[in-house]
Design an enzyme around this catalytic site. Structure first.
Site, PDB file in Angstrom:
ATOM      1  N   LYS A 119       0.850  -1.198   0.000  1.00  0.00           N
ATOM      2  CA  LYS A 119       0.000   0.000   0.000  1.00  0.00           C
ATOM      3  C   LYS A 119       0.882   1.242   0.000  1.00  0.00           C
ATOM      4  CE  LYS A 119      -3.933   1.965   2.608  1.00  0.00           C
ATOM      5  NZ  LYS A 119      -4.774   1.798   3.818  1.00  0.00           N
ATOM      6  N   SER A 144      -9.723   1.776   2.859  1.00  0.00           N
ATOM      7  CA  SER A 144      -8.838   2.549   2.009  1.00  0.00           C
ATOM      8  C   SER A 144      -7.779   1.705   1.289  1.00  0.00           C
ATOM      9  CB  SER A 144      -8.125   3.629   2.825  1.00  0.00           C
ATOM     10  OG  SER A 144      -7.232   3.038   3.774  1.00  0.00           O
ATOM     11  N   SER A 165      -9.823  -0.516   7.108  1.00  0.00           N
ATOM     12  CA  SER A 165      -9.249  -0.310   5.777  1.00  0.00           C
ATOM     13  C   SER A 165      -8.545  -1.517   5.172  1.00  0.00           C
ATOM     14  CB  SER A 165      -8.274   0.867   5.797  1.00  0.00           C
ATOM     15  OG  SER A 165      -8.983   2.080   5.779  1.00  0.00           O
TER      16      SER A 165
END
Lengths: 508, 97
Positions: free
Chosen positions: A104, A179, A203
């Site tokens: 990420k 997210s 997330s």
């Protein structure tokens, strides 16, 4: 001398050829991370071929899905050679050696641009790597790129990214969740074998649920946050997104541990160790599983409810004691969370000032004007919204009424979970109230979007580990996840339940 | 109880947040913040008298170490990210008149 070929996977003991879809036509991409690594160690697959296979898949799907902000094929191919040599020399023998990974884009990667999906970090190239990334690479994982996310991890859809939306691999009209939407979508689309995400309010778990992969947030303090660009420091944890429960356990085992660079990270021992692979046993006889009635009220989609309750029945049939109970305080988790997360974000994001790194406004004649213009031009709408709210709740005159009040309610929420875990080993519920929303439907009403976090945020407030495991699809074919929560340091219990469920479903 | 955020408050919060909002953004921020605070106000339904605020789940303690450099010379790599640098230093706009 020829070695006799093994017929079962070294790690998962699963037959290597006798497995339906896994016949002779099996593609490299069909393997889980642990299976791939086993094949690589046995000399059946070269690391470079695994990397090439992933990039071939990326060539085919990335244009539509946009899972990545940055790809690094050249570096990955170089790494592949280095890792292959170490495997051949017997220096690397762990279950992630040679596995192509995605990270990420809020975790620092030395020499590779790290944007947090924000304009303000458009050109930021870290001088060091996050501890979790370092540990993965030391275990032989090959980082192929940085995945898209909601800007600074603020969002539930991956639509607030400055670098365009990511689309759900199961249906490109829908969001992947967020997210960590890029990480979840990349795993689901075969654009990597596994990925790291971060979870501040769901997330990891929510996009895993929306994309049909397994995602896990460990107990707060299990994985070092060093090099993770902070959002809500008391809530943030790094964790894996992967194809199955075994991969999740293997990844978590590699990245966890005390790190002197993160004073909130913990060394865990005395039965609460981080040997997570050992928890993968198909045995939940007598385990007590609680289902909070409060998680099944208004707002929960009926298809999601039915799939989650069906998963509970599978566990009951495997010998678990499953019962409903009242968790209490559930509705207060969201206002508590958004107060605390916004407060911490407003403080953490002060560092983005246009001086040491990142974007700086083109024109400003004094220092303070430069700060303000840089930040106003560099941050997106959702980030500004949360910084404003956070600045307000921390401001003199409102600090007690909002921020301290939220911290007091957080203590009450923690007590509610203490009471629940006195009775149950694991709490089972939905991950999200619905399957993945359509693109463009969520951002218009922020409060409504925040309400979608109701089942995941409590784990962050209370520090608990949680895992999302696929448990079906809705009529439109979009994935549904079931969430298992454990008490702090009880990852092994939720892994055992998740693994037992996964194996039971696999056999049909 | 409906919260109303006035111009003065939004200006003040803008200063704290170091954000320069357009008039349109300010109007939106006033509405968003009022709506969020209305929602957060439901926490007042809970009696938290005598409950200690919980900032961290686990007790956090100060960590001390000797003040020794352990990470080597990274000046070049760090400065490479600076929007503007000169002679090994960060350049900033004029600070004093």
């Amino acid at each position: 001398m020829r070695r006799r070929k093994r017929t079962v996977c070294l790690w998962c003991r699963r037959p290597l050829s006798d497995n339906g879809k896994r016949g002779k036509s099996m593609s490299i991409l069909d393997y889980t991370a642990v299976e791939l690594s086993d094949q690589i160690r046995r000399g059946e697959i070269k690391v470079v071929d695994a990397v090439e296979a992933v990039f071939a898949q990326i060539d085919g799907r990335e244009k539509e899905l946009n899972c990545y902000v940055t790809l690094q094929k050249e570096r990955a191919l170089e790494q592949a050679k280095i890792v292959q040599a170490k495997i051949d020399a017997g220096e690397l023998s762990g279950p992630l050696a040679g596995v192509p990974f995605a990270i990420k884009d809020n975790m620092c990667t030395k020499g590779t641009r790290t944007t947090c999906s924000s304009k303000i970090l458009e050109n930021f190239v870290p001088a060091y790597s996050a501890t979790a990334v370092e540990k993965l690479e030391a275990a032989g994982a090959v980082v192929i790129g940085k995945t898209n996310m909601d800007e600074f991890a603020m969002g539930s859809t991956t639509e607030t990214s400055y670098y365009g939306v990511t689309k759900n691999p199961h249906n490109a009209m829908h969001v992947p969740g967020g997210s960590s939407g890029g990480s979840a979508a990349a795993v689901a689309a075969g654009e990597c074998f596994a990925a790291l995400g971060s979870d501040t309010g769901g997330s990891i778990r929510q996009p895993a649920s929306h994309c049909g992969v397994v995602g896990m947030k460990p107990t707060y303090g299990t994985v070092s946050r060093y090099g993770l660009i902070a959002y809500g420091s008391s809530l943030d944890q790094i964790g894996p997104l992967a194809k199955d429960v075994r991969d999740c356990a293997a990844i978590l085992e590699v990245i966890s541990g005390r790190d002197e660079k993160d004073s909130t990270s913990m060394s865990r021992e005395n039965g609460q160790g981080t040997d997570f692979i050992s928890a993968l046993q198909e045995d939940i006889q007598g385990m007590r599983i609680g289902i909070p009635r409060d998680y099944f009220g208004a707002g929960l989609d009926t298809e999601v409810r039915d799939a989650v309750l069906a998963a509970a029945e599978v566990l009951r049939a495997k010998g678990a004691v499953v019962e409903e109970f009242d968790l209490s305080l559930v509705q207060y988790a969201i206002p508590t969370y958004y107060t605390i997360a916004a407060a911490e974000a407003s403080s953490n994001l002060e560092r983005f000032d246009g001086i040491k790194y990142g974007y700086r406004t083109a024109e400003a004649d004094n220092l303070h004007a430069m700060y303000k213009k840089t930040r106003s031009e560099g941050f997106g709408a959702e980030v500004k919204r949360r910084i404003m709210l956070g600045s307000f709740v921390l401001s003199s005159g409102y600090y007690d009424a909002y921020y301290l009040k939220a911290l007091r309610v957080k203590a009450l929420i923690r007590r509610a979970f203490d009471a629940a875990f006195a009775k149950y080993d694991v709490i089972l519920g939905p991950v999200a109230p619905t399957t993945a929303p359509k693109l463009g439907e969520s951002l218009a009403d922020p409060l409504k979007m925040y309400l979608g976090d109701i089942y995941t945020i409590s784990a962050n407030l209370a520090g608990l580990p949680g895992i999302s495991v696929p448990c079906g699809t809705d009529a439109a074919g979009l994935p549904i996840g079931v969430q298992l929560l454990g008490d702090c340091f009880q990852e092994k219990k939720i892994l055992r339940v998740a693994y037992t469920y996964e194996q039971a479903v696999k056999r049909g | 109880m409906a919260n109303v955020i006035d111009d003065e408050t939004i200006e003040y919060v803008g200063i704290l947040a170091k954000l320069e909002l357009s008039d349109e953004e300010k109007d939106q921020a006033k509405q968003d913040m009022a709506k969020m605070l209305d929602y957060i106000d439901q926490l007042n339904e809970l009696d938290t008298t005598g409950v200690e605020p919980m900032s961290h789940i686990f007790q956090v303690e100060n960590v001390f170490r000797e003040d020794e450099v352990t990470n080597g010379d990274m000046r070049e790599a760090v400065l490479a990210n600076a929007p503007e640098e000169k002679d090994g230093m960060f350049v900033v706009p004029q600070t004093f008149e």
